[in-house]
Design a protein around this motif. Structure first.
Motif, PDB file in Angstrom:
ATOM      1  N   ILE A 152      48.896  27.091  35.966  1.00 35.13           N
ATOM      2  CA  ILE A 152      49.836  27.279  34.857  1.00 35.13           C
ATOM      3  C   ILE A 152      49.916  28.754  34.460  1.00 35.13           C
ATOM      4  N   ALA A 153      50.954  29.076  33.691  1.00 36.95           N
ATOM      5  CA  ALA A 153      51.243  30.466  33.314  1.00 36.95           C
ATOM      6  C   ALA A 153      50.319  30.931  32.197  1.00 36.95           C
ATOM      7  N   HIS A 154      49.634  32.043  32.433  1.00 36.83           N
ATOM      8  CA  HIS A 154      48.894  32.730  31.376  1.00 36.83           C
ATOM      9  C   HIS A 154      48.973  34.211  31.665  1.00 36.83           C
ATOM     10  N   THR A 155      49.267  35.009  30.640  1.00 34.33           N
ATOM     11  CA  THR A 155      49.254  36.456  30.841  1.00 34.33           C
ATOM     12  C   THR A 155      47.929  37.030  30.370  1.00 34.33           C
ATOM     13  N   ASP A 156      47.323  36.422  29.341  1.00 34.18           N
ATOM     14  CA  ASP A 156      46.022  36.883  28.843  1.00 34.18           C
ATOM     15  C   ASP A 156      44.940  35.994  29.468  1.00 34.18           C
ATOM     16  N   LEU A 157      44.484  36.398  30.665  1.00 34.28           N
ATOM     17  CA  LEU A 157      43.540  35.540  31.401  1.00 34.28           C
ATOM     18  C   LEU A 157      42.195  35.369  30.683  1.00 34.28           C
ATOM     19  N   GLY A 171      34.576  28.667  35.272  1.00 29.68           N
ATOM     20  CA  GLY A 171      35.171  29.357  36.415  1.00 29.68           C
ATOM     21  C   GLY A 171      35.623  30.757  36.094  1.00 29.68           C
ATOM     22  N   GLU A 172      36.156  31.432  37.105  1.00 31.20           N
ATOM     23  CA  GLU A 172      36.586  32.839  37.010  1.00 31.20           C
ATOM     24  C   GLU A 172      37.596  33.111  38.126  1.00 31.20           C
ATOM     25  N   ALA A 173      38.019  34.383  38.237  1.00 30.11           N
ATOM     26  CA  ALA A 173      38.910  34.773  39.337  1.00 30.11           C
ATOM     27  C   ALA A 173      38.187  34.572  40.669  1.00 30.11           C
ATOM     28  N   GLU A 174      38.899  34.057  41.679  1.00 30.40           N
ATOM     29  CA  GLU A 174      38.269  33.813  42.987  1.00 30.40           C
ATOM     30  C   GLU A 174      38.953  34.567  44.117  1.00 30.40           C
ATOM     31  N   PRO A 180      51.976  44.334  48.092  1.00 32.51           N
ATOM     32  CA  PRO A 180      52.662  45.317  48.945  1.00 32.51           C
ATOM     33  C   PRO A 180      52.751  46.694  48.280  1.00 32.51           C
ATOM     34  N   THR A 181      52.725  46.734  46.943  1.00 32.97           N
ATOM     35  CA  THR A 181      52.789  48.002  46.210  1.00 32.97           C
ATOM     36  C   THR A 181      51.461  48.758  46.272  1.00 32.97           C
ATOM     37  N   GLY A 182      50.414  48.114  46.791  1.00 34.16           N
ATOM     38  CA  GLY A 182      49.091  48.745  46.837  1.00 34.16           C
ATOM     39  C   GLY A 182      48.214  48.350  45.662  1.00 34.16           C
ATOM     40  N   GLU A 183      48.828  47.722  44.658  1.00 28.61           N
ATOM     41  CA  GLU A 183      48.079  47.289  43.480  1.00 28.61           C
ATOM     42  C   GLU A 183      47.192  46.074  43.831  1.00 28.61           C
ATOM     43  N   THR A 184      45.980  46.050  43.289  1.00 32.79           N
ATOM     44  CA  THR A 184      45.094  44.908  43.529  1.00 32.79           C
ATOM     45  C   THR A 184      45.054  44.040  42.282  1.00 32.79           C
ATOM     46  N   ILE A 185      45.237  42.727  42.451  1.00 29.55           N
ATOM     47  CA  ILE A 185      45.168  41.821  41.307  1.00 29.55           C
ATOM     48  C   ILE A 185      43.968  40.897  41.459  1.00 29.55           C
ATOM     49  N   ARG A 186      43.276  40.674  40.338  1.00 30.69           N
ATOM     50  CA  ARG A 186      42.142  39.736  40.322  1.00 30.69           C
ATOM     51  C   ARG A 186      42.628  38.434  39.740  1.00 30.69           C
ATOM     52  N   GLN A 187      43.219  37.619  40.566  1.00 26.55           N
ATOM     53  CA  GLN A 187      43.702  36.303  40.186  1.00 26.55           C
ATOM     54  C   GLN A 187      44.105  35.553  41.435  1.00 26.55           C
ATOM     55  N   PRO A 188      44.340  34.273  41.361  1.00 27.58           N
ATOM     56  CA  PRO A 188      44.229  33.455  40.165  1.00 27.58           C
ATOM     57  C   PRO A 188      42.773  33.181  39.748  1.00 27.58           C
ATOM     58  N   GLY A 269      39.852  19.056  50.656  1.00 26.44           N
ATOM     59  CA  GLY A 269      39.311  20.066  49.736  1.00 26.44           C
ATOM     60  C   GLY A 269      37.790  19.995  49.639  1.00 26.44           C
ATOM     61  N   GLN A 270      37.182  21.193  49.537  1.00 23.79           N
ATOM     62  CA  GLN A 270      35.729  21.248  49.334  1.00 23.79           C
ATOM     63  C   GLN A 270      35.413  21.064  47.858  1.00 23.79           C
ATOM     64  N   GLN A 271      34.150  20.774  47.581  1.00 20.73           N
ATOM     65  CA  GLN A 271      33.750  20.554  46.189  1.00 20.73           C
ATOM     66  C   GLN A 271      33.384  21.882  45.515  1.00 20.73           C
ATOM     67  N   ALA A 272      33.319  21.830  44.194  1.00 16.87           N
ATOM     68  CA  ALA A 272      33.048  23.028  43.387  1.00 16.87           C
ATOM     69  C   ALA A 272      31.680  23.616  43.742  1.00 16.87           C
ATOM     70  N   GLN A 273      31.622  24.958  43.790  1.00 14.97           N
ATOM     71  CA  GLN A 273      30.385  25.678  44.097  1.00 14.97           C
ATOM     72  C   GLN A 273      29.687  26.040  42.791  1.00 14.97           C
ATOM     73  N   PRO A 274      28.351  26.055  42.788  1.00 19.19           N
ATOM     74  CA  PRO A 274      27.640  26.387  41.545  1.00 19.19           C
ATOM     75  C   PRO A 274      27.680  27.873  41.199  1.00 19.19           C
ATOM     76  N   GLN A 275      28.008  28.753  42.165  1.00 18.85           N
ATOM     77  CA  GLN A 275      28.013  30.191  41.889  1.00 18.85           C
ATOM     78  C   GLN A 275      29.368  30.783  42.281  1.00 18.85           C
ATOM     79  N   GLN A 276      29.765  31.848  41.554  1.00 19.16           N
ATOM     80  CA  GLN A 276      31.061  32.484  41.802  1.00 19.16           C
ATOM     81  C   GLN A 276      31.028  33.358  43.044  1.00 19.16           C
ATOM     82  N   GLU A 277      32.142  33.422  43.761  1.00 19.62           N
ATOM     83  CA  GLU A 277      32.383  34.429  44.790  1.00 19.62           C
ATOM     84  C   GLU A 277      33.883  34.662  44.843  1.00 19.62           C
TER      85      GLU A 277
END
Ligand code: FE
Length: 303
Positions: A152-157, A171-174, A180-188, A269-277
């Protein structure tokens, strides 16, 4: 500590019921339920009375998201948590709960204004066998993993994460994608509340829509293949072609629905992992389709 246990149901605003019936039942395989109300129809995926309510009001967008808690005590505990966090909510009347086919619920809104309903006690019609809208090799994967996931849409993550953490999701960004502009985004951002890798995600959404996609998962890969064939045979636009995500390992494609956003049909689909990556690319495939569905980022590496 009360926590939501699953993405239980969705309300969708739509305009063209015949097109929706052909899509959700004829291609995807859901069961169509018409109880003669005129302004709404139901989609069944399992033994529940419904998982999706289609409200024919011309909105063509997400109307509300239903998260389940275990029972009435957990709903009370959730109300206390919202109060402590100074998040406004309303308790539903019995008539409103009846309308949703649940024993009780409260209604609130997340930081982007999406309506979030927290409920307990869905109506489960175990006496009525699930009857798919088209022949199926298997079933939809629901049970203790809920109906699927939404993006869903959120601008303030950070605000969105804080809100859904109060509900009990984790959870967090994965991904870190380089545009293409060279900008890096941390999402979704991906958040889970049960074994499903994520029930909720935020990021990349078509302009003017609350929702980017709803993912539903098949138990049998052949139903995914059949849906892919049917989508192409009926000239339904594909917002992202067949491919595999890295975070949930799901084989999926994204057929556009009659309201101008996409469903993601998946398998394995795989199941949820206990640690972020985090990841920088999807595994393979997922070639982007038309840009208007907000899924036009090329997510697989150059070969
Ligand atoms: Fe997805």
């Amino acid at each position: 500590m009360s926590s939501v246990t699953e993405l239980g149901y969705l309300g969708l605003s739509i305009s063209d019921i015949e097109k929706w019936k052909a899509y959700a039942c004829g291609i995807v395989g859901m069961e169509f339920v018409d109880e003669g109300e005129g302004d709404r129809f139901y989609l069944r995926m399992d033994e529940w009375h419904h998982r999706i309510t289609l409200h024919v009001d011309g909105g063509d967008d997400l109307a509300y998201i239903g998260f389940r808690v275990a029972g009435p005590n957990e709903l009370e505990a959730m109300a206390e948590k919202l109060k402590r966090a100074e998040i406004a909510f309303q308790r539903a009347t019995e008539q409103e709960a009846d309308e949703r086919r649940v024993m009780g619920l409260l209604t609130t809104a997340d930081p982007a204004g999406h309506v979030v309903e927290i409920f307990w006690g869905p109506q489960v019609d175990s006496h009525k066998p699930f009857h798919p809208g088209r022949a199926m090799f298997g079933r939809f994967l629901t049970g203790d993993q809920g109906m699927g996931h939404v993006l869903i849409a959120h601008t303030d993550l950070p605000a969105a994460i804080r809100f859904y953490e109060i509900l009990g999701l984790v959870g967090e960004a994965e991904y870190k994608f380089t545009l293409p502009t060279g900008e890096t985004i941390r999402q979704p951002v991906f958040m889970h509340c049960n074994a499903r890798q994520h029930s909720m995600a935020f990021g990349l959404v078509p302009p003017g829509k609350r929702i980017n996609h709803l993912m539903i998962e098949y138990t049998n890969i052949k139903d995914l293949g059949l849906a892919n064939d049917l989508t192409q045979a009926r000239n339904i636009p594909i917002a992202k072609h067949l491919g595999m995500h890295t975070n949930d390992g799901m084989l999926s494609f994204y057929p556009a629905n009659p309201s101008g956003w996409a469903w993601e049909l998946g398998w394995g689909g795989q199941q949820a992992q206990p640690q972020q990556e985090y990841y920088t690319y999807d595994m393979f495939g997922h070639e982007p389709g038309p840009p208007e569905y907000g899924l036009a980022i090329k997510s697989t590496p150059p070969r």
